[in-house]
Design an enzyme around this catalytic site. Sequence first.
Site, mmCIF file in Angstrom:
data_model
loop_
_atom_site.group_PDB
_atom_site.id
_atom_site.type_symbol
_atom_site.label_atom_id
_atom_site.label_comp_id
_atom_site.label_asym_id
_atom_site.label_seq_id
_atom_site.Cartn_x
_atom_site.Cartn_y
_atom_site.Cartn_z
ATOM 1 N N HIS A 98 16.428 49.721 29.571
ATOM 2 C CA HIS A 98 16.291 48.406 28.944
ATOM 3 C C HIS A 98 17.486 48.187 28.016
ATOM 4 O O HIS A 98 17.963 49.126 27.380
ATOM 5 C CB HIS A 98 14.969 48.322 28.158
ATOM 6 C CG HIS A 98 14.651 46.913 27.771
ATOM 7 N ND1 HIS A 98 15.260 46.297 26.692
ATOM 8 C CD2 HIS A 98 13.823 45.994 28.330
ATOM 9 C CE1 HIS A 98 14.802 45.056 26.609
ATOM 10 N NE2 HIS A 98 13.937 44.843 27.595
ATOM 11 N N GLU A 176 18.007 41.631 33.762
ATOM 12 C CA GLU A 176 17.734 41.007 32.465
ATOM 13 C C GLU A 176 19.065 40.747 31.753
ATOM 14 O O GLU A 176 19.596 41.659 31.087
ATOM 15 C CB GLU A 176 16.883 41.929 31.583
ATOM 16 C CG GLU A 176 15.515 42.240 32.155
ATOM 17 C CD GLU A 176 14.501 42.623 31.072
ATOM 18 O OE1 GLU A 176 13.376 42.127 31.149
ATOM 19 O OE2 GLU A 176 14.841 43.387 30.157
HETATM 20 P P1 13P Z 1 11.593 38.205 26.480
HETATM 21 O O1 13P Z 1 10.670 37.769 27.589
HETATM 22 O O2 13P Z 1 10.933 38.213 25.133
HETATM 23 O O3 13P Z 1 12.885 37.443 26.504
HETATM 24 O O4 13P Z 1 11.967 39.732 26.766
HETATM 25 C C1 13P Z 1 12.457 40.062 28.023
HETATM 26 C C2 13P Z 1 12.508 41.535 28.093
HETATM 27 O O5 13P Z 1 13.310 42.154 27.409
HETATM 28 C C3 13P Z 1 11.540 42.204 28.976
HETATM 29 O O6 13P Z 1 11.860 43.541 29.173
#
Ligand code: 13P
Length: 261
Positions: A98, A176
Amino acid sequence: MSVNSKIIACNWKSYLGVGESISLAKALAVHSKKHKMRQRIIVAPSCIALYKVGQLLRGTQILLCAQNVNVESNGAYTGAMSFDSLRETGCKYVILGHSEVRSGKSLGIAETDRIIADKLRTCLKEGINPILCIGETLSEKEAGLTMKVLRRQLITDLGALHDMDSNKIDLMIAYEPVWAISSNGPSKSPDPAEINDIIIKLKKLLSSEFGHKIAPDVKFLYGGSVDNLNISGYLGQSSVDGVLIGGMSTNKSKIIGVLGK
Ligand code: 13P
Protein backbone atom coordinates in the site's frame (compact mmCIF):
# COMPACT_ATOMS: atom_id res chain seq x y z
CA MET A 1 -17.80 -10.04 -15.25
CA SER A 2 -21.11 -8.35 -14.49
CA VAL A 3 -21.09 -5.27 -12.24
CA ASN A 4 -23.03 -7.20 -9.60
CA SER A 5 -20.40 -9.91 -9.31
CA LYS A 6 -17.36 -7.66 -9.00
CA ILE A 7 -15.05 -7.42 -5.99
CA ILE A 8 -15.57 -4.92 -3.20
CA ALA A 9 -12.55 -4.82 -0.91
CA CYS A 10 -12.63 -2.63 2.20
CA ASN A 11 -9.42 -1.30 3.72
CA TRP A 12 -10.31 0.03 7.17
CA LYS A 13 -6.70 1.26 7.64
CA SER A 14 -6.35 2.51 11.26
CA TYR A 15 -9.62 4.44 11.13
CA LEU A 16 -11.53 2.17 13.50
CA GLY A 17 -10.80 1.06 17.05
CA VAL A 18 -11.49 -2.54 18.07
CA GLY A 19 -15.00 -1.78 19.34
CA GLU A 20 -15.90 0.13 16.17
CA SER A 21 -14.50 -2.66 13.99
CA ILE A 22 -16.61 -5.21 15.88
CA SER A 23 -19.72 -3.09 15.50
CA LEU A 24 -19.19 -2.66 11.72
CA ALA A 25 -18.35 -6.35 11.26
CA LYS A 26 -21.57 -7.32 13.08
CA ALA A 27 -23.62 -5.06 10.79
CA LEU A 28 -21.93 -6.52 7.69
CA ALA A 29 -22.47 -10.07 8.95
CA VAL A 30 -26.18 -9.39 9.53
CA HIS A 31 -26.50 -7.86 6.05
CA SER A 32 -24.66 -10.76 4.46
CA LYS A 33 -26.86 -13.36 6.16
CA LYS A 34 -30.05 -11.55 5.06
CA HIS A 35 -29.05 -10.91 1.46
CA LYS A 36 -27.40 -13.22 -1.06
CA MET A 37 -24.71 -10.90 -2.35
CA ARG A 38 -23.10 -11.78 -5.66
CA GLN A 39 -20.06 -9.59 -5.19
CA ARG A 40 -16.88 -10.93 -3.59
CA ILE A 41 -16.64 -8.85 -0.42
CA ILE A 42 -13.33 -8.56 1.41
CA VAL A 43 -12.74 -6.72 4.67
CA ALA A 44 -9.32 -5.66 6.02
CA PRO A 45 -9.57 -4.52 9.66
CA SER A 46 -6.56 -3.35 11.67
CA CYS A 47 -4.40 -6.26 12.88
CA ILE A 48 -5.59 -5.92 16.47
CA ALA A 49 -9.22 -6.37 15.38
CA LEU A 50 -8.52 -9.15 12.88
CA TYR A 51 -9.20 -12.11 15.16
CA LYS A 52 -12.53 -10.87 16.53
CA VAL A 53 -13.74 -9.61 13.14
CA GLY A 54 -12.77 -13.00 11.68
CA GLN A 55 -14.95 -14.73 14.27
CA LEU A 56 -17.90 -12.46 13.50
CA LEU A 57 -17.63 -13.00 9.75
CA ARG A 58 -17.38 -16.78 10.01
CA GLY A 59 -20.31 -18.40 8.21
CA THR A 60 -20.89 -15.34 6.05
CA GLN A 61 -19.67 -14.84 2.49
CA ILE A 62 -17.41 -11.95 3.55
CA LEU A 63 -13.71 -12.76 3.36
CA LEU A 64 -11.07 -11.56 5.79
CA CYS A 65 -7.91 -9.70 4.80
CA ALA A 66 -4.90 -8.36 6.71
CA GLN A 67 -3.38 -4.97 5.98
CA ASN A 68 0.21 -6.24 6.03
CA VAL A 69 2.27 -9.23 7.15
CA ASN A 70 5.86 -10.16 7.99
CA VAL A 71 8.36 -11.33 5.36
CA GLU A 72 9.08 -14.50 7.34
CA SER A 73 6.55 -17.15 8.24
CA ASN A 74 6.93 -17.10 12.03
CA GLY A 75 9.67 -17.04 14.66
CA ALA A 76 11.72 -14.46 16.57
CA TYR A 77 10.31 -11.31 14.94
CA THR A 78 9.22 -8.88 17.66
CA GLY A 79 6.26 -6.76 16.65
CA ALA A 80 5.59 -8.67 13.44
CA MET A 81 2.43 -10.47 12.41
CA SER A 82 3.18 -14.08 11.52
CA PHE A 83 1.49 -16.23 8.89
CA ASP A 84 0.51 -18.82 11.48
CA SER A 85 -1.44 -16.24 13.48
CA LEU A 86 -2.96 -14.83 10.28
CA ARG A 87 -4.29 -18.26 9.40
CA GLU A 88 -5.77 -18.63 12.89
CA THR A 89 -7.89 -15.54 12.27
CA GLY A 90 -9.33 -17.13 9.13
CA CYS A 91 -7.57 -14.59 6.94
CA LYS A 92 -7.55 -15.37 3.21
CA TYR A 93 -5.92 -12.21 1.83
CA VAL A 94 -3.26 -9.68 2.70
CA ILE A 95 -2.73 -6.18 1.30
CA LEU A 96 0.88 -5.66 0.22
CA GLY A 97 2.65 -2.52 -0.98
CA HIS A 98 0.00 0.00 0.00
CA SER A 99 1.33 3.50 -0.77
CA GLU A 100 1.08 4.39 2.93
CA VAL A 101 3.43 1.47 3.63
CA ARG A 102 5.72 2.23 0.68
CA SER A 103 6.12 5.85 1.80
CA GLY A 104 6.81 5.02 5.46
CA LYS A 105 3.70 6.95 6.54
CA SER A 106 2.17 3.85 8.15
CA LEU A 107 4.99 2.03 9.90
CA GLY A 108 7.73 4.66 10.09
CA ILE A 109 9.91 2.62 7.72
CA ALA A 110 9.38 2.74 3.97
CA GLU A 111 8.90 -0.71 2.44
CA THR A 112 10.87 -1.07 -0.79
CA ASP A 113 9.89 -3.08 -3.85
CA ARG A 114 12.45 -5.68 -2.70
CA ILE A 115 10.70 -6.13 0.68
CA ILE A 116 7.27 -6.23 -0.96
CA ALA A 117 8.50 -8.83 -3.45
CA ASP A 118 9.81 -10.99 -0.59
CA LYS A 119 6.50 -10.71 1.26
CA LEU A 120 4.60 -11.65 -1.87
CA ARG A 121 6.78 -14.72 -2.33
CA THR A 122 6.12 -15.81 1.27
CA CYS A 123 2.38 -15.21 0.83
CA LEU A 124 2.28 -17.50 -2.19
CA LYS A 125 4.28 -20.16 -0.31
CA GLU A 126 1.99 -19.87 2.73
CA GLY A 127 -1.26 -19.87 0.74
CA ILE A 128 -2.39 -16.36 1.74
CA ASN A 129 -3.60 -14.45 -1.31
CA PRO A 130 -1.90 -11.11 -1.96
CA ILE A 131 -3.67 -7.91 -2.95
CA LEU A 132 -0.70 -5.96 -4.33
CA CYS A 133 -1.14 -2.18 -4.42
CA ILE A 134 0.70 -0.15 -7.02
CA GLY A 135 0.40 3.50 -7.95
CA GLU A 136 2.27 6.64 -8.91
CA THR A 137 2.61 9.86 -6.89
CA LEU A 138 1.37 13.20 -8.19
CA SER A 139 4.88 14.37 -9.11
CA GLU A 140 5.52 11.12 -11.00
CA LYS A 141 2.23 11.56 -12.86
CA GLU A 142 3.02 15.16 -13.72
CA ALA A 143 6.44 14.11 -15.01
CA GLY A 144 4.77 11.60 -17.35
CA LEU A 145 6.20 8.65 -15.43
CA THR A 146 2.98 6.81 -14.57
CA MET A 147 3.52 3.69 -16.69
CA LYS A 148 7.25 3.60 -15.91
CA VAL A 149 6.54 3.56 -12.16
CA LEU A 150 3.75 1.00 -12.47
CA ARG A 151 5.91 -1.21 -14.64
CA ARG A 152 8.78 -1.13 -12.11
CA GLN A 153 6.46 -1.95 -9.20
CA LEU A 154 4.64 -4.71 -11.06
CA ILE A 155 7.71 -6.44 -12.44
CA THR A 156 9.78 -6.25 -9.23
CA ASP A 157 7.02 -6.99 -6.74
CA LEU A 158 5.72 -9.97 -8.70
CA GLY A 159 9.17 -11.51 -9.27
CA ALA A 160 8.08 -14.68 -7.45
CA LEU A 161 5.61 -15.46 -10.23
CA HIS A 162 8.49 -16.43 -12.53
CA ASP A 163 9.09 -19.50 -10.34
CA MET A 164 5.44 -20.54 -10.19
CA ASP A 165 3.87 -22.86 -12.70
CA SER A 166 0.52 -22.90 -10.98
CA ASN A 167 -2.43 -21.22 -12.58
CA LYS A 168 -4.34 -21.40 -9.30
CA ILE A 169 -2.96 -18.15 -7.93
CA ASP A 170 -5.64 -15.91 -6.44
CA LEU A 171 -3.75 -12.67 -6.96
CA MET A 172 -5.22 -9.18 -7.09
CA ILE A 173 -3.54 -6.00 -8.14
CA ALA A 174 -5.01 -2.75 -6.87
CA TYR A 175 -4.14 0.27 -8.96
CA GLU A 176 -4.24 3.12 -6.45
CA PRO A 177 -2.84 6.40 -7.77
CA VAL A 178 -1.33 7.97 -4.64
CA TRP A 179 -2.75 11.40 -5.53
CA ALA A 180 -6.29 10.00 -5.70
CA ILE A 181 -6.35 8.60 -2.16
CA SER A 182 -8.78 10.67 -0.10
CA SER A 183 -6.44 11.19 2.85
CA ASN A 184 -3.79 12.74 0.58
CA GLY A 185 -5.63 16.00 0.06
CA PRO A 186 -8.88 17.19 -1.49
CA SER A 187 -10.63 14.18 -2.97
CA LYS A 188 -9.67 13.71 -6.64
CA SER A 189 -11.50 10.86 -8.27
CA PRO A 190 -10.01 10.09 -11.67
CA ASP A 191 -12.11 9.56 -14.76
CA PRO A 192 -13.19 5.88 -14.74
CA ALA A 193 -12.37 5.60 -18.46
CA GLU A 194 -8.77 6.67 -17.77
CA ILE A 195 -8.50 4.03 -15.03
CA ASN A 196 -9.85 1.46 -17.45
CA ASP A 197 -7.16 2.39 -20.01
CA ILE A 198 -4.37 2.07 -17.46
CA ILE A 199 -5.64 -1.29 -16.27
CA ILE A 200 -5.78 -2.51 -19.89
CA LYS A 201 -2.10 -1.56 -20.21
CA LEU A 202 -1.29 -3.30 -16.90
CA LYS A 203 -3.05 -6.48 -18.03
CA LYS A 204 -1.01 -6.49 -21.26
CA LEU A 205 2.18 -5.89 -19.31
CA LEU A 206 1.39 -8.73 -16.92
CA SER A 207 0.69 -11.04 -19.80
CA SER A 208 3.88 -10.18 -21.70
CA GLU A 209 6.03 -10.40 -18.57
CA PHE A 210 4.55 -13.43 -16.81
CA GLY A 211 2.83 -15.30 -19.59
CA HIS A 212 -0.66 -16.30 -20.46
CA LYS A 213 -0.87 -18.98 -17.78
CA ILE A 214 -1.03 -16.56 -14.87
CA ALA A 215 -2.25 -13.27 -16.32
CA PRO A 216 -5.91 -14.15 -17.09
CA ASP A 217 -6.58 -15.19 -13.47
CA VAL A 218 -5.25 -11.99 -11.93
CA LYS A 219 -7.95 -9.54 -10.89
CA PHE A 220 -7.45 -5.78 -11.11
CA LEU A 221 -9.02 -3.40 -8.61
CA TYR A 222 -9.15 0.37 -8.60
CA GLY A 223 -8.65 2.33 -5.36
CA GLY A 224 -8.68 6.05 -4.52
CA SER A 225 -11.60 8.22 -3.32
CA VAL A 226 -14.19 5.59 -4.24
CA ASP A 227 -17.50 6.53 -2.64
CA ASN A 228 -21.14 5.55 -2.82
CA LEU A 229 -21.74 8.07 -5.63
CA ASN A 230 -18.86 7.24 -7.99
CA ILE A 231 -18.45 3.49 -7.33
CA SER A 232 -20.69 2.39 -10.19
CA GLY A 233 -18.60 4.42 -12.65
CA TYR A 234 -15.53 2.35 -11.76
CA LEU A 235 -17.31 -1.00 -11.46
CA GLY A 236 -18.93 -0.35 -14.85
CA GLN A 237 -15.54 -0.39 -16.62
CA SER A 238 -14.86 -3.60 -18.50
CA SER A 239 -11.29 -4.05 -17.23
CA VAL A 240 -11.96 -3.12 -13.62
CA ASP A 241 -12.69 -6.30 -11.66
CA GLY A 242 -13.45 -4.46 -8.43
CA VAL A 243 -12.59 -1.64 -6.06
CA LEU A 244 -10.46 -1.20 -2.95
CA ILE A 245 -12.19 1.34 -0.72
CA GLY A 246 -10.62 3.17 2.20
CA GLY A 247 -12.51 5.89 4.09
CA MET A 248 -16.00 5.19 2.74
CA SER A 249 -15.79 1.51 3.69
CA THR A 250 -15.76 2.50 7.38
CA ASN A 251 -19.12 4.27 7.10
CA LYS A 252 -21.77 1.67 7.97
CA SER A 253 -24.72 3.10 6.06
CA LYS A 254 -22.67 3.98 2.96
CA ILE A 255 -20.88 0.64 2.66
CA ILE A 256 -24.02 -1.39 3.31
CA GLY A 257 -25.77 0.82 0.78
CA VAL A 258 -23.38 -0.23 -2.01
CA LEU A 259 -23.44 -3.96 -1.22
CA GLY A 260 -25.76 -6.10 -3.27
CA LYS A 261 -29.12 -7.18 -1.97
P1 13P B 1 -9.73 6.13 0.05
O1 13P B 1 -10.87 5.31 -0.50
O2 13P B 1 -10.01 6.71 1.40
O3 13P B 1 -9.26 7.15 -0.95
O4 13P B 1 -8.50 5.13 0.27
C1 13P B 1 -8.12 4.32 -0.79
C2 13P B 1 -7.14 3.35 -0.26
O5 13P B 1 -6.03 3.73 0.10
C3 13P B 1 -7.56 1.95 -0.16
O6 13P B 1 -6.49 1.10 0.08
